[in-house]
Design an enzyme around this catalytic site. Structure first.
Site, PDB file in Angstrom:
ATOM      1  N   ARG A   1      -9.317   0.650   9.340  1.00  0.00           N
ATOM      2  CA  ARG A   1      -8.923  -0.799   9.575  1.00  0.00           C
ATOM      3  C   ARG A   1     -10.169  -1.439  10.503  1.00  0.00           C
ATOM      4  NH1 ARG A   1      -2.926   0.019   9.025  1.00  0.00           N
ATOM      5  NH2 ARG A   1      -1.801  -2.088   9.304  1.00  0.00           N
TER       6      ARG A   1
ATOM      7  N   ARG B   1      11.913  -1.383  11.802  1.00  0.00           N
ATOM      8  CA  ARG B   1      10.683  -1.692  12.409  1.00  0.00           C
ATOM      9  C   ARG B   1      10.573  -2.868  13.201  1.00  0.00           C
ATOM     10  NH1 ARG B   1       5.521  -0.363   8.685  1.00  0.00           N
ATOM     11  NH2 ARG B   1       4.505  -1.460  10.155  1.00  0.00           N
TER      12      ARG B   1
ATOM     13  N   ARG C   1      -0.531  -9.596  13.318  1.00  0.00           N
ATOM     14  CA  ARG C   1      -1.120  -8.447  12.655  1.00  0.00           C
ATOM     15  C   ARG C   1      -2.041  -9.035  11.538  1.00  0.00           C
ATOM     16  NH1 ARG C   1       4.638  -6.138  10.972  1.00  0.00           N
ATOM     17  NH2 ARG C   1       3.608  -5.152   9.535  1.00  0.00           N
TER      18      ARG C   1
ATOM     19  N   LYS D   1       1.046  -1.297   0.041  1.00  0.00           N
ATOM     20  CA  LYS D   1      -0.076  -0.023  -0.035  1.00  0.00           C
ATOM     21  C   LYS D   1       0.799   1.144   0.010  1.00  0.00           C
ATOM     22  CE  LYS D   1      -2.360  -1.242   3.939  1.00  0.00           C
ATOM     23  NZ  LYS D   1      -1.917  -2.598   4.056  1.00  0.00           N
TER      24      LYS D   1
ATOM     25  N   ARG E   1      11.583  -6.921   4.806  1.00  0.00           N
ATOM     26  CA  ARG E   1      11.556  -5.295   5.200  1.00  0.00           C
ATOM     27  C   ARG E   1      12.102  -5.080   6.604  1.00  0.00           C
ATOM     28  NH1 ARG E   1       5.592  -2.562   4.760  1.00  0.00           N
ATOM     29  NH2 ARG E   1       5.343  -3.089   6.946  1.00  0.00           N
TER      30      ARG E   1
HETATM   31  P1  ADP Z   1       1.523  -2.559   8.077  1.00  0.00           P
HETATM   32  O1  ADP Z   1       0.364  -2.281   7.105  1.00  0.00           O
HETATM   33  O2  ADP Z   1       3.025  -3.002   7.466  1.00  0.00           O
HETATM   34  O3  ADP Z   1       1.127  -3.348   9.135  1.00  0.00           O
HETATM   35  P2  ADP Z   1       1.281   0.226   9.063  1.00  0.00           P
HETATM   36  O4  ADP Z   1       2.381   1.130   9.018  1.00  0.00           O
HETATM   37  O5  ADP Z   1      -0.190   0.428   8.564  1.00  0.00           O
HETATM   38  O6  ADP Z   1       1.792  -1.041   8.758  1.00  0.00           O
HETATM   39  O7  ADP Z   1       0.723  -0.034  10.670  1.00  0.00           O
HETATM   40  C1  ADP Z   1       1.426  -0.499  11.583  1.00  0.00           C
HETATM   41  C2  ADP Z   1       0.755  -0.822  13.152  1.00  0.00           C
HETATM   42  O8  ADP Z   1       0.264   0.693  13.408  1.00  0.00           O
HETATM   43  C3  ADP Z   1      -0.247  -1.546  12.988  1.00  0.00           C
HETATM   44  O9  ADP Z   1      -0.105  -3.026  13.040  1.00  0.00           O
HETATM   45  C4  ADP Z   1      -1.170  -1.066  14.077  1.00  0.00           C
HETATM   46  O10 ADP Z   1      -0.631  -1.601  15.222  1.00  0.00           O
HETATM   47  C5  ADP Z   1      -1.121   0.407  13.974  1.00  0.00           C
HETATM   48  N1  ADP Z   1      -1.977   1.044  13.228  1.00  0.00           N
HETATM   49  C6  ADP Z   1      -1.655   1.536  11.977  1.00  0.00           C
HETATM   50  N2  ADP Z   1      -2.972   2.175  11.183  1.00  0.00           N
HETATM   51  C7  ADP Z   1      -4.144   1.733  12.343  1.00  0.00           C
HETATM   52  C8  ADP Z   1      -5.339   1.964  12.215  1.00  0.00           C
HETATM   53  N3  ADP Z   1      -6.151   2.619  11.254  1.00  0.00           N
HETATM   54  N4  ADP Z   1      -6.027   1.332  13.275  1.00  0.00           N
HETATM   55  C9  ADP Z   1      -5.224   0.924  14.277  1.00  0.00           C
HETATM   56  N5  ADP Z   1      -4.246   0.598  14.220  1.00  0.00           N
HETATM   57  C10 ADP Z   1      -3.481   1.024  13.271  1.00  0.00           C
END
Ligand code: ADP
Length: 191
Positions: free
Chosen positions: A89, A134, A146, A14, A128
């Site tokens: 989400r 991370r 996740r 994404k 990654r």
């Molecule tokens: P990825 O898609 O690689 O998991 P992101 O950078 O989108 O990575 O998200 C990393 C973490 O941040 C998620 O695992 C979650 O804990 C938190 N997070 C991100 N966006 C949201 C959201 N919209 N609602 C709840 N938690 C979120």
């Protein structure tokens, strides 16, 4: 306005595709993951609290991310449109987003889902993790958690937008440019 939700599981690409789309269509990119990491790096209270969830591979509470997105949109009232990446989400987040956009006199134009299977995602995220720094990309347990959160809480959003005829799936495995073309095919039809 062109308001796109780029949908898909963790590691689907994404962020990579958002960077390309925002240039071509002149959109503002909102990544809640990036916003949360920025808060954590700045050492804010919100960032520290969010990190407790992120490090376990759990979703951060809805109110926190909804508040961040509201602030971002309020700071960007001149935007020609938004790409939402990693948000919504949960169904509650999707409903909140709908009402925020209504306040902007606009709505979600389209939801494009990058489709990638779980084994490929785990491989990508561990790779990654070797360079991203991370912590949540470095443990397979956190990654699998996740993915569980995605299946339980995020995937239902697909039906939420399918019911509004706004959801389209795109093959997320292949060349980055090829996947970008597939996304553009959908966006060009509506922009
Ligand atoms: P990825 O898609 O690689 O998991 P992101 O950078 O989108 O990575 O998200 C990393 C973490 O941040 C998620 O695992 C979650 O804990 C938190 N997070 C991100 N966006 C949201 C959201 N919209 N609602 C709840 N938690 C979120």
């Amino acid at each position: 306005m062109l308001n796109l939700i780029l949908f898909g599981p963790p590691g689907a690409g994404k962020g990579t595709q958002s960077e390309k789309i925002l240039v071509k269509y002149n959109l503002k990119h909102i990544s809640t993951g990036d916003l949360l990491r920025a808060e954590r790096n700045a050492g804010t209270e919100l960032g520290n609290q969010a990190n407790e969830f992120i490090s376990k591979g759990e979703l951060v509470p809805d109110a926190v991310v909804i508040g961040m997105v509201k602030n971002f949109m309020a700071d960007n009232t001149d935007a020609k449109g938004f790409i939402f990446d990693g948000f919504p989400r949960t169904i509650a987040q999707a409903e909140a987003l709908d009402s925020m956009l209504t306040d902007f006199n606009t709505e979600i134009s389209i939801v494009l889902g990058l489709e990638v299977n779980e084994d490929e995602l785990v491989t990508r995220l561990l790779l990654r993790g070797q360079t991203s720094g991370r912590a949540d990309d470095q443990s397979e347990d956190t990654i699998r958690n996740r993915f569980q959160e995605y299946l339980n809480k995020t995937l239902p959003i697909q039906n939420y937008y399918s019911a509004k005829n706004k959801y389209f799936g795109v093959e997320g495995i292949g060349e980055i440019d090829q996947i970008f073309e597939s996304l553009c095919d959908h966006l060009d039809k509506i922009s």
